[in-house]
Enzyme design. Structure first.
Site: not given
Length: 650
Positions: A368, A371, A438
């Site tokens: 997760d 980025e 998300d």
């Protein structure tokens, strides 16, 4: 031409301080590089250039290189034009009068430049790619995009053109692209060169070449092609096992179950909190006996309370900033983030993941925040081991996935699968299963994801999925969400990976005092009795489709063809197919048209050349637009006549 050097497989040209280099990159592809400093900067980033033969011819005012059906012409004023079979497809557009000023640079610090290149627009051209973003657009012509990674936006800097070429923007710097009606422009804020590759061909030819140039995905293992269960979040070992046991008792196949974040003692510890996860090995052993794999979440965040923080700080394993701090994200306190571009970091962190997770039977990892997520989003403030963030930030998820791939391979795992929130050119070769982040739980969001997934499919990354039902804002007690979850679940069946996840609105009090409490249940029996039967049947449909999916996952690995693909991928000569953003090919033989609007029970679907069988009724259809119905427990799928996969539909 003056200032021109022609080598066997290379053109070099100097003008106004700029050095241009043009080389063949693979069959039917040519690479263009321009160095504003006048000095070569040999860096491929994630590109893997291939040897290819070329023909170079000189004229009085120009030089031309030809590689297969593609050629490029460089004029003495510096202008570059690419041709496909003699027809111009990419032509530089001057920024100044008198046909000059084709590439623009501004000197920055440390020998770097801001840079941009502008091309003429082409009438009737359509663009697809650039990763995933909930833009609501399928055809990207007329759009502009930031070239950066953030939650729910993954930049893969490649586009496919309906004119029959692919364009790799080979630059990991933060920037922007305009695919507008008056120009196409690629820009970056900090770089040392302009670097792009043009690939000539139809969608299959370009996808195959793109895989050769950036890496082929492994063959997806069997376990990953089934149904994955997840929610935010299972708070304890008993909670997770209770769900897995019920799936087993209900005889519903469960390929994988996911343990989400804050199962750990502290961000950066990379291990279960034994207060709530008291015997991980016993848990994984039981799951494996039920035929279920365990996937565990890992974040790149770390803070001074972690047992690993001091060691990683002192050994330069954390992302730094220009102002000296390593705190770049605030989530339950200020967090630093690990610098996965540093090989030492990757080795150290994976060692911890292996000791605490994998050696206890955990099968795969969920990366997760990939980025990486930083707040505020000033990438030029970040310092990685490979350079300043503004210049190399897009590479972070590439090295994040590489950490898992190298570690698993050293353990003897043939085809690792890592669920990750972001990717870059080449991430696919590390077994990156990208999901779209998300996203909100609405019908509009579902429609946006269908288009986003099709654009991602053109970028060389065949393993992609969404949170079925969306991540946030879903109320399991509302009729609207109960309708949405069914329609999204139908879409999930016909996605490369079928994974149910989301943070459902909580009704009632927290069950226990934990740092990050769970939302409402998110299992297939959590949305009402009628929906349970529908969703259960869809899981079994996915089971029947698995041999077909695995066949196409092998093709994806070998040839670079995505499993979920736009209609024009298989029918590039059909102009109708370039505007179809809400139906797609699922493998060679299935057309799937998801319902994406609330209350919708019919949809008009376009069928390309051939004979097609409506999967539910077995009725035959021919080419053209057809309106068909789909009640809440029905979906719209057509199968190519004669295809064996029709037997999967009951």
């Amino acid at each position: 031409m003056e200032n021109l050097t022609v080598l066997k497989n290379e053109i070099r040209f100097e003008r106004n301080g700029e050095l241009v280099r043009i080389t063949p990159c693979s069959k039917n592809s040519i690479r263009f590089e321009a160095f504003p400093s006048g000095e070569l900067f040999s860096e491929d980033f994630t590109l893997m250039p291939q040897n290819a033969e070329c023909e170079i011819s000189e004229k009085e005012n120009s030089v031309e290189m030809k590689v297969g059906a593609l050629s490029v012409q460089l004029e003495k004023n510096g202008k570059v034009t690419f041709f496909k079979n003699g027809k111009a497809i990419i032509e530089e557009k001057p920024e100044l009068t008198f046909n000059d000023g084709f590439r623009h640079y501004e000197k920055q610090r440390d020998g770097a430049y801001s840079a941009r290149v502008t091309f003429e627009p082409n009438d009737g051209e359509h663009f697809y790619g650039l990763g995933h973003e909930a833009s609501g657009c399928f055809d990207l012509k007329g759009c502009s995009f930031d070239l950066r990674h953030v939650n729910a936006k993954c930049t893969v800097s490649f586009v496919y053109s309906s004119l029959g070429y692919g364009f790799i923007w080979n630059n990991p710097a933060v920037g922007s692209v305009e695919l507008s009606n008056n120009r196409t422009r690629w820009s970056v804020g900090v770089t040392r060169k302009l670097d792009y590759v043009v690939i000539c061909g139809n969608p299959k030819e370009v996808s195959s070449a793109l895989a050769d140039l950036t890496g082929h995905a492994p063959v997806m293992p069997h376990w990953a092609t089934g149904f994955w269960q997840s929610r935010l979040r299972y708070e304890t070992q008993d909670d997770l096992l209770e769900v897995a046991r019920r799936y087993k008792a209900e005889n519903v196949p469960l390929s994988a179950i996911i343990c989400d974040y804050f199962h750990w003692t502290e961000q950066g510890d990379y291990k279960f909190d034994s207060q709530y996860w008291y015997d991980v090995k016993a848990m994984t052993d039981e799951l494996h006996k039920m035929g279920t794999k365990l996937v565990v979440s890992m974040w790149p965040t770390i803070n001074e309370n972690s047992e690993n923080y001091a060691y990683m700080r002192d050994n330069n394993m954390l992302i730094q900033t220009t102002r000296g701090t390593d705190r770049v994200f605030n989530f339950y306190g200020p967090q630093a983030e690990i610098d996965v571009t540093n090989p030492k970091t990757r080795e150290f962190v994976f060692k911890k993941l292996k000791e605490n997770y994998l050696d206890n039977g955990v099968d795969a990892l969920w990366f997760d925040e990939a980025e990486p997520e930083v707040h505020p989003e000033f990438f030029d403030d970040l310092i990685f081991s490979i350079g300043r963030g503004g210049e190399v930030a897009l590479l972070y998820p590439y090295y994040y996935s590489k950490m898992a791939y190298d570690g698993f391979r050293n353990m003897g795992v043939e085809a690792p699968v890592t669920l990750t929130r972001c990717a870059y050119l080449g991430s696919q070769k590390f077994g990156a299963l990208v999901w779209s982040g998300d996203i909100i739980s609405t019908f509009k969001s579902l429609a946006d994801q269908v288009k986003a997934g099709l654009n991602m499919s053109m970028c060389g990354i065949p393993w992609w999925n969404t949170d079925i039902g969306g991540f946030y804002g879903g109320d399991t007690q509302s009729e609207e969400f109960r309708e949405l979850i069914v329609r999204w679940f139908q879409y999930g069946v016909f996605s490369p990976v079928m994974r149910l996840h989301g943070n459902r609105n909580r009704h009632g009090e927290k069950k226990r005092d934990v740092k990050e409490p769970s939302g409402d249940p998110n299992e297939i029996w959590s949305f009402g009795e009628r929906n349970y039967k529908i969703l259960r049947d869809l899981v079994f449909l996915r089971e029947r489709l698995r041999p077909y999916i695995e066949k196409h996952m092998k093709i994806a690995s070998e040839k670079g063809y995505p499993v979920m693909r736009p209609m024009f991928f298989d029918y590039p000569e059909d102009e109708n197919c370039y505007s179809l953003g809400e139906e797609y090919m699922f493998g060679d033989d299935i057309i799937f048209a998801p319902i994406v609007n609330r209350g919708q029970t019919e949809k008009t679907v376009y069928l390309p050349e051939g004979e097609w069988i409506f999967a539910r009724s077995k009725e035959e259809f021919t080419t053209g637009f057809h309106t068909v119905t789909a009640e809440i427990d029905e979906y719209i799928a057509f199968v190519k006549k004669g295809a064996e996969v029709l037997n999967c539909f009951k």
